[in-house]
Design a protein around this motif. Structure first.
Motif, short mmCIF file in Angstrom:
data_model
loop_
_atom_site.label_atom_id
_atom_site.label_comp_id
_atom_site.label_asym_id
_atom_site.label_seq_id
_atom_site.Cartn_x
_atom_site.Cartn_y
_atom_site.Cartn_z
N SER A 543 -23.50 -50.28 21.76
CA SER A 543 -24.11 -50.86 22.96
C SER A 543 -25.57 -51.14 22.67
N LEU A 544 -26.02 -52.32 22.98
CA LEU A 544 -27.37 -52.76 22.63
C LEU A 544 -28.29 -52.67 23.83
N TYR A 545 -29.52 -52.16 23.60
CA TYR A 545 -30.49 -52.10 24.69
C TYR A 545 -31.31 -53.39 24.79
N GLY A 546 -31.57 -54.04 23.68
CA GLY A 546 -32.33 -55.28 23.69
C GLY A 546 -31.83 -56.18 22.58
N VAL A 547 -32.28 -57.43 22.61
CA VAL A 547 -31.84 -58.40 21.62
C VAL A 547 -32.96 -59.40 21.39
N VAL A 548 -33.09 -59.89 20.14
CA VAL A 548 -34.09 -60.91 19.83
C VAL A 548 -33.58 -61.77 18.68
N PRO A 549 -33.64 -63.11 18.82
CA PRO A 549 -33.24 -63.98 17.71
C PRO A 549 -34.35 -64.07 16.67
N ASN A 554 -30.33 -67.60 11.22
CA ASN A 554 -29.39 -67.64 12.33
C ASN A 554 -29.08 -66.27 12.92
N SER A 555 -29.80 -65.25 12.53
CA SER A 555 -29.45 -63.90 12.96
C SER A 555 -30.08 -63.55 14.31
N VAL A 556 -29.43 -62.61 14.96
CA VAL A 556 -29.91 -62.03 16.20
C VAL A 556 -29.91 -60.52 16.01
N TYR A 566 -30.11 -47.24 16.01
CA TYR A 566 -29.69 -48.20 15.00
C TYR A 566 -30.25 -49.59 15.33
N LEU A 567 -30.54 -50.34 14.27
CA LEU A 567 -30.73 -51.78 14.39
C LEU A 567 -29.40 -52.45 14.04
N VAL A 568 -29.01 -53.43 14.85
CA VAL A 568 -27.77 -54.16 14.63
C VAL A 568 -28.12 -55.63 14.43
N ARG A 569 -27.77 -56.17 13.28
CA ARG A 569 -28.03 -57.58 12.97
C ARG A 569 -26.72 -58.35 13.04
N VAL A 570 -26.68 -59.36 13.91
CA VAL A 570 -25.52 -60.22 14.04
C VAL A 570 -25.91 -61.62 13.60
N ASP A 571 -25.29 -62.09 12.51
CA ASP A 571 -25.55 -63.45 12.02
C ASP A 571 -24.45 -64.36 12.56
N ARG A 572 -24.83 -65.33 13.37
CA ARG A 572 -23.84 -66.23 13.97
C ARG A 572 -23.12 -67.08 12.93
#
Length: 765
Positions: A543-549, A554-556, A566-572
């Motif tokens: 579960s993420l508390y915040g998000v930034v592109p 292309n990652s968020v 944790y840091l979670v990196r999601v590459d679209r």
């Protein structure tokens, strides 16, 4: 869909008028700086100047405060004296001000009525006679530093039949994490109201001990259930001993062991401007003044805040010093949109059994976070309907639903267009919490869920062109390339649940019960010995508390508070959702509890570690090359992290500062004037914003000394005039506490918007 006309609510009016009963002309008057150019009052140019004289000479590094109620909303200007005790209050609208002095080691001076343009004045102050008198104006973290957490030998907790510490408390760090992110999450700790139980004894005279008073107060009001749950989790007997010991020592006259330093150096160049907004029970979460990627958008225009408790957009016009509220509409009837605020568990010590922020009478839109786009439209996360999703959110014909079907979302999206004076409501399948705009050509806006793993987005260009939310809305879950083939293959996947369990996932992220009681899409545990199948990729659920592109690819990026964080990196990728790929990076010791997240123009991610009181950076460019299967435990790339601990006083018997950092922000465009890409942490427990110079590891503390209780959740920076020097740029934050009656002044006090400017010297005009 557009919704018009808007409903407006004056801060002076307690009853709400019909949504369709207000004229557009009245709203245009409130937003005159946007709708009608050139009719605003002339810029404030008045000054009040002089010297602060103490018992032994001029007083350097103390605050001079000017406050007036002559303007449409209460107005405050604050500056700091220079080395010779001199001050200059700039840009004062024409009014009569009460001018007085506050400083560490001093008694507050008697206010003097003054008008701009008066001759240079001498403000006289006296030293505090006792340490107790002096400490009354210390920030909350100094008082909280007197609290002593259970000793490290008490962990792990063994429960009510053992040492009294809750069994969930595995270490002292877990306990500190709880008090910071479970208690500080809503309000300051250590301010005058929280460091005393006198008001509890007054309301409940049958209570005789501090422990009894604490047990009662932690069950009161709209957050009583949550607070009492924290007490239960920590272990009531041991936690009550900690809290009562703290307030008993304070009641007997004990004061913080250290004295806050007075502002020095650049800190003396600070100019603060404050305006009242909302009312005496507004829960004003956050604000926005401009487009973060284009900080010259909306120059000199309104500041927009959101009031979660009232379901409204709060508008401050800094040119007219006026403010108002606009109710945010819902798509479904309001009675059908649930409120997230429960009834009081026990009566509030301030509001009794009043159900603050209930639906009805309050609007259930529950906005959380506003952001402006390049057109000056104010985007928000807000509720527009009941929680159950529309069928397109789980229909396999929708490519996103085919991979990540969704069935519930507690909050969606909306925007307000100041030009048309309309709200537009946009449905999202995922729940929304924080939002951030990308710097891409389509001006994509990203969202995190808070209580779920989805990273979602709205392509604003597609939406503007089609008005079709199904075409503009997309999302990705969190899938890690654990089979090491360099891509994400279609389900089935290993699924690692939030509890660390491994199941086989085949198509439903909702976990809705299937026949036999298994989660939908769940097969038998895969792999030898019940472990995950190494041939499959793995779905995780942070579960993420915040998000930034990221501005460079292309990652968020998102932050997860699951201890230690944790840091979670999601590459679209180029064909989401099947091209979405996730990476996990765990916060290293001694840090824990990431809450804020922002990024600099080089792609370096910054996160405020709220509980351990660090500002941490993660630079993925420093990672050693990774080939083959990726890990899901976050152990990759420890070399990417750098931790910077803040310098406030530490909790008694620990190495952890007593401050709390609700969020953080990176000054990408040098709005403040200290250089581009300077990271800033919200000093939410220390009445401050904390600016870090990563090269020197030095902190600049921008303190708000009045009214005590400045608790900020986020911040924002705008350039009104790139050639206007310090007057042409500013940071903005607000008093974001749940409970504005905790602020100095008590019940009846209103929340405030705060403007921060750094001039070249303390006497610059």
């Amino acid at each position: 869909m557009p919704v018009s006309p808007v409903k407006q609510r004056s801060i002076h009016v307690k009853t709400r008028r019909s949504l369709f009963g207000i004229a557009v002309a009245l709203f245009a008057a409130v937003l005159i700086s946007v709708a009608v150019q050139g009719q605003a009052p002339p810029a404030a140019t008045g000054v009040i100047s002089g010297v602060v004289q103490g018992a032994t000479g001029p007083e350097a590094g103390v605050w001079v405060i000017a406050e007036t109620k002559d303007l449409p909303t209460n107005f405050i200007k604050i500056v700091v004296t220079n080395d010779q005790g001199r001050f200059l209050l700039p840009e004062l609208p024409n009014a009569t001000y009460n001018v007085w002095v506050r400083g560490y080691g001093l008694l507050d001076s008697k206010p003097q009525p003054l008008k701009p343009g008066a001759a240079s004045v001498t403000l006289r102050v006296n030293p505090a006679k006792t340490p107790q008198e002096a400490a009354q104006v210390y920030p909350g973290n100094y008082w909280l530093s007197m609290l002593e957490p259970p000793a490290t030998s008490m962990f792990p907790g063994t429960g009510p039949q053992g040492n009294g510490v809750g069994v969930a408390m595995q270490s002292q760090s877990h306990w500190i994490n709880s008090i910071k992110s479970d208690c500080n999450f809503c309000h300051q700790l250590g301010n005058k109201l929280t460091r005393s139980v006198d008001h509890v004894f007054k309301a409940k005279p049958e209570l005789k001990t501090h422990a009894e008073a604490w047990e009662w107060r932690l069950g009161t009001g709209v957050r009583g259930n949550s607070m009492y749950g924290v007490l239960t989790n920590q272990g009531p007997s041991s936690a009550l001993k900690v809290y009562s010991d703290w307030t008993e020592r304070i009641a007997k006259g004990e004061v913080p062991a250290t004295t806050p330093p007075r502002p020095s150096g650049l800190e003396r160049n600070l100019v603060l401007t404050l305006w009242d907004v909302g009312d005496d029970h507004s829960f004003m979460h956050d604000l926005s003044s401009t487009d973060k990627n284009r900080p010259s958008v909306n120059p000199n225009g309104p500041i927009y805040a959101v009031s979660a408790g009232h379901g409204s957009l709060v508008v401050l016009d800094p040119k007219t010093n006026s403010t108002d509220e606009i109710e945010i509409p819902t798509r479904a009837p309001r009675a059908d949109v649930p409120s997230r605020f429960p009834r009081p568990n026990r009566p509030s010590l301030w509001w009794g059994d009043t159900h603050l922020w209930a639906n009805p009478p309050y609007n259930p839109a529950d906005p959380h976070n506003p952001m402006l786009d390049s057109k000056g439209r104010v985007w928000m996360t807000s509720k527009i309907r009941p929680n159950a999703d529309a069928s397109w959110c789980y229909d396999p014909a929708n490519k996103f639903a085919a991979w990540f079907p969704l069935r519930n979302s507690g909050r969606q999206a909306s925007y307000f267009d100041p030009k048309t004076k309309q709200f537009v409501l946009i449905d999202t399948c995922y729940a929304t919490h924080h939002l951030q705009f990308d710097n891409d050509a389509n001006e994509t806006v990203y969202f995190n869920e808070l209580s779920g793993p989805i990273v979602g987005w709205i392509d604003t260009k597609v939406y503007d062109e089609t008005k079709d939310e199904q075409k503009a809305v997309g999302w990705c879950g969190q899938v890690v390339d654990t089979n090491g083939d360099g891509r994400i293959t279609a389900p089935p996947w290993n699924r690692i649940t939030a509890r660390g369990e491994s199941i086989l996932y085949s198509g439903d992220t909702t976990g809705a019960p299937a026949p036999g009681g298994r989660p939908a899409g769940a097969g038998p545990v895969a792999g030898a010995g019940g472990g995950p199948d190494g041939k499959l990729d793995t779905m995780v659920s942070f579960s993420l508390y915040g998000v930034v592109p990221s501005p460079v690819d292309n990652s968020v990026w998102g932050v997860a508070e699951r201890f230690p964080g944790y840091l979670v990196r999601v590459d679209r990728g180029n064909n989401p959702p099947q091209s979405c790929m996730t990476e996990i990076y765990k916060v290293p010791e001694p840090g824990y509890d990431p809450r804020g997240v922002d990024i600099d123009t080089n792609g370096v991610v910054w996160t405020a570690l709220a509980a351990s009181s660090h500002l941490a950076s993660f630079d993925r460019r420093k990672c050693k090359p990774i080939t083959g299967p990726r890990k899901v435990d976050g152990s990759e790339c420890p070399e990417g992290w750098t931790l910077y601990q803040t310098t406030g006083p530490k909790l008694k018997g620990t190495n952890v500062p007593a401050d709390f950092h609700y969020y953080n922000w990176v000054d990408q465009h040098n709005v403040l004037g200290l250089g581009a890409n300077k990271p800033i942490a919200n000093g939410s427990n220390s009445d401050s914003l904390l600016v870090l110079d990563p090269q020197t590891r030095q902190w600049t503390t921008l303190r708000v000394p009045y009214p005590l209780g400045f608790y900020s959740r986020g911040l924002d920076g705008r350039i009104d005039n790139a050639n206007g020097g310090w007057k042409g740029r500013a940071l903005y934050a607000n008093y974001g506490t749940h409970f504005v009656w905790h602020i100095e002044g008590g019940k009846g006090t209103k929340g405030k918007v705060v403007k921060f400017q750094l001039r070249p010297d303390p006497l610059a005009n």
